[in-house]
Design an enzyme around this catalytic site. Structure first.
Site, PDB file in Angstrom:
ATOM      1  N   HIS A  82      24.941 -16.818 -24.435  1.00 41.99           N
ATOM      2  CA  HIS A  82      26.012 -17.551 -25.099  1.00 41.99           C
ATOM      3  C   HIS A  82      25.723 -17.782 -26.584  1.00 41.99           C
ATOM      4  O   HIS A  82      24.605 -18.079 -26.991  1.00 41.99           O
ATOM      5  CB  HIS A  82      26.353 -18.853 -24.369  1.00 41.99           C
ATOM      6  CG  HIS A  82      25.357 -19.964 -24.439  1.00 41.99           C
ATOM      7  ND1 HIS A  82      25.313 -20.860 -25.474  1.00 41.99           N
ATOM      8  CD2 HIS A  82      24.400 -20.367 -23.566  1.00 41.99           C
ATOM      9  CE1 HIS A  82      24.383 -21.775 -25.244  1.00 41.99           C
ATOM     10  NE2 HIS A  82      23.796 -21.480 -24.099  1.00 41.99           N
ATOM     11  N   ASP A 114      18.729 -23.029 -28.319  1.00 45.81           N
ATOM     12  CA  ASP A 114      19.685 -22.967 -27.216  1.00 45.81           C
ATOM     13  C   ASP A 114      21.061 -22.671 -27.825  1.00 45.81           C
ATOM     14  O   ASP A 114      21.721 -23.561 -28.314  1.00 45.81           O
ATOM     15  CB  ASP A 114      19.690 -24.297 -26.465  1.00 45.81           C
ATOM     16  CG  ASP A 114      20.664 -24.342 -25.307  1.00 45.81           C
ATOM     17  OD1 ASP A 114      21.200 -23.287 -24.937  1.00 45.81           O
ATOM     18  OD2 ASP A 114      20.891 -25.452 -24.783  1.00 45.81           O
ATOM     19  N   GLU A 156      29.772 -21.861 -23.572  1.00 51.67           N
ATOM     20  CA  GLU A 156      28.908 -22.157 -22.423  1.00 51.67           C
ATOM     21  C   GLU A 156      28.582 -23.643 -22.365  1.00 51.67           C
ATOM     22  O   GLU A 156      28.518 -24.228 -21.277  1.00 51.67           O
ATOM     23  CB  GLU A 156      27.613 -21.334 -22.516  1.00 51.67           C
ATOM     24  CG  GLU A 156      26.716 -21.430 -21.285  1.00 51.67           C
ATOM     25  CD  GLU A 156      25.684 -22.552 -21.343  1.00 51.67           C
ATOM     26  OE1 GLU A 156      24.966 -22.754 -20.348  1.00 51.67           O
ATOM     27  OE2 GLU A 156      25.591 -23.242 -22.390  1.00 51.67           O
ATOM     28  N   GLU A 157      28.382 -24.252 -23.527  1.00 51.91           N
ATOM     29  CA  GLU A 157      27.926 -25.643 -23.570  1.00 51.91           C
ATOM     30  C   GLU A 157      28.979 -26.640 -23.096  1.00 51.91           C
ATOM     31  O   GLU A 157      28.677 -27.817 -22.900  1.00 51.91           O
ATOM     32  CB  GLU A 157      27.485 -26.007 -24.998  1.00 51.91           C
ATOM     33  CG  GLU A 157      26.268 -25.248 -25.499  1.00 51.91           C
ATOM     34  CD  GLU A 157      24.977 -25.635 -24.791  1.00 51.91           C
ATOM     35  OE1 GLU A 157      25.027 -26.486 -23.870  1.00 51.91           O
ATOM     36  OE2 GLU A 157      23.922 -25.083 -25.141  1.00 51.91           O
ATOM     37  N   ASP A 195      18.773 -17.684 -21.125  1.00 50.98           N
ATOM     38  CA  ASP A 195      18.957 -19.019 -21.691  1.00 50.98           C
ATOM     39  C   ASP A 195      17.582 -19.672 -21.855  1.00 50.98           C
ATOM     40  O   ASP A 195      16.559 -19.073 -21.509  1.00 50.98           O
ATOM     41  CB  ASP A 195      19.848 -19.869 -20.783  1.00 50.98           C
ATOM     42  CG  ASP A 195      20.742 -20.840 -21.558  1.00 50.98           C
ATOM     43  OD1 ASP A 195      20.228 -21.496 -22.491  1.00 50.98           O
ATOM     44  OD2 ASP A 195      21.937 -20.931 -21.243  1.00 50.98           O
ATOM     45  N   HIS A 228      18.542 -29.786 -26.357  1.00 52.93           N
ATOM     46  CA  HIS A 228      19.723 -30.607 -26.653  1.00 52.93           C
ATOM     47  C   HIS A 228      19.377 -31.790 -27.545  1.00 52.93           C
ATOM     48  O   HIS A 228      20.019 -32.843 -27.473  1.00 52.93           O
ATOM     49  CB  HIS A 228      20.408 -31.076 -25.372  1.00 52.93           C
ATOM     50  CG  HIS A 228      21.271 -30.015 -24.754  1.00 52.93           C
ATOM     51  ND1 HIS A 228      22.431 -30.293 -24.069  1.00 52.93           N
ATOM     52  CD2 HIS A 228      21.156 -28.664 -24.728  1.00 52.93           C
ATOM     53  CE1 HIS A 228      22.989 -29.163 -23.660  1.00 52.93           C
ATOM     54  NE2 HIS A 228      22.209 -28.156 -24.043  1.00 52.93           N
TER      55      HIS A 228
END
Length: 353
Positions: free
Chosen positions: A67, A176, A208-209, A231, A320
């Site tokens: 992604h 990410d 994707e997130e 990922d 994140h």
């Protein structure tokens, strides 16, 4: 070992969920010479197709999902004084946002700083309470009139951080999932002059997130027989952690996903990946992640027939948060495993047993 300059370039380009256009343009231009076909769909997924050599290559398609989007924010309100309120695009850990720089992507890119109530003015009750997203605002140092000339409600916001090397690690915003973008691109580059048995659809996915949206659409279109997500995963290998909490550790190899909260990987794919890694002395570690999901879920379930799916994960600290960190050797191991799996996927017995 890995191309730091290229990874840094991918990390630097902003691509909040739903606003991947800058990165998409770069990827399409760069990947076109490496494959047989490049195209997009209405959502903005990028399909890089390398044709296979076997007679049944098009019925045994392999889809790889990486992604493009990164966690970010979106402007919801411009307040008196020029301060900006926002909503999250993807999951954030609020405690990491204090006094961090961000970039608002309006008519021009504008740097801002996350602000909140000063600690000196907090009541004792407030000091014991963790901050939430709604406690923050963005300060650009500009007047309301200046802000409104450039920035509008609905403009995306991303983190402002450059990639640096620390020891044997890379540290940056957006690892990410720019690590996966880099790994998929590098794999296609290294396979440019090598034949693969089955048609390979390297899909640089969107959104994707915020719910694995792009990969779900792409899997419906490709209908792959085999699927591989790429990922990052949690590496909680830090002081205070217990062995059972760590999920993965930096420097111990790429991770072969067994499950996460959205996918139970096909045991045949897991076994194939493990055997391939062992055969070629590629360092790996198992991953069982009880929270979080990846494009693998969409690839596995959204095609007409479903897919035999698995995932290569790169251990990552501070996922994140404002900056994330991964080991360069783990990244290289992930590229080697992906490349070798694509070359040898026809040599495995995929029957149920």
């Amino acid at each position: 070992m890995i191309d730091i300059a290229l990874l840094s370039k991918f990390c630097r380009i902003p691509a909040a969920p739903g606003f991947e256009q800058r990165l998409r343009a770069v990827i399409m231009e760069m990947v076109a010479p490496l494959v047989d076909d490049v195209y997009t769909d209405a959502m903005g997924n990028v399909y890089a197709v390398k044709k296979g050599t076997q007679q049944d290559a098009d019925t045994n398609k392999v889809m790889i999902g990486a992604h493009m989007d990164e966690i970010g924010f979106i402007v919801t309100h411009i307040e008196e004084g020029g301060f900006i309120r926002f909503h999250t695009l993807g999951g954030f850990d609020p405690k990491t946002l204090t006094a961090q720089r961000v970039i608002i992507h309006g008519k021009e890119d504008v740097v801002g700083c996350m602000g909140c109530k000063p600690i000196h003015l907090l009541t004792p009750a407030e000091r014991g309470k963790p901050l939430g997203i709604k406690d923050y605002f963005i300060d650009t140092g500009m007047t309301q009139e200046e802000v409104e000339r450039i920035i509008s409600v609905g403009d995306p916001i991303t983190r402002e951080r450059e990639l640096i090397e620390m020891g044997n690690c890379v540290n940056s915003k957006s690892l990410d999932n720019r690590l996966a973008v880099y790994m998929l691109f590098e794999t296609l580059r290294e396979l440019k002059d090598q034949p693969v048995p089955y048609d390979v659809y390297g899909v640089f996915t969107v959104q994707e997130e915020v719910g694995i949206r792009g990969a779900s659409v792409a899997a419906q279109q490709v209908n792959p027989a085999f699927g591989l997500g790429i990922d990052v995963t949690i590496a909680f290998d830090v002081p205070g952690s217990q062995a059972h909490e760590r999920i993965t550790s930096l420097g111990k190899g790429c991770a072969i996903k067994i499950m996460d909260s959205s996918t139970i990987c096909d045991y045949r794919m897991v076994n194939f990946m493990k055997a391939t890694a062992d055969k070629h002395d590629i360092k790996w570690q198992p991953e069982v992640l009880t929270g979080g999901g990846t494009d693998t879920a969409g690839i596995q379930r959204r095609g007409t027939d479903g897919a035999i799916a698995g995932c290569i994960s790169i251990p990552c600290r501070n996922v994140h948060q404002v900056i994330e960190m991964s080991d360069k050797t783990d990244i290289r191991n992930g590229i080697d495993l992906l490349k070798t799996c694509l070359l040898e996927i026809d040599q495995y017995d995929w029957s149920f047993k």
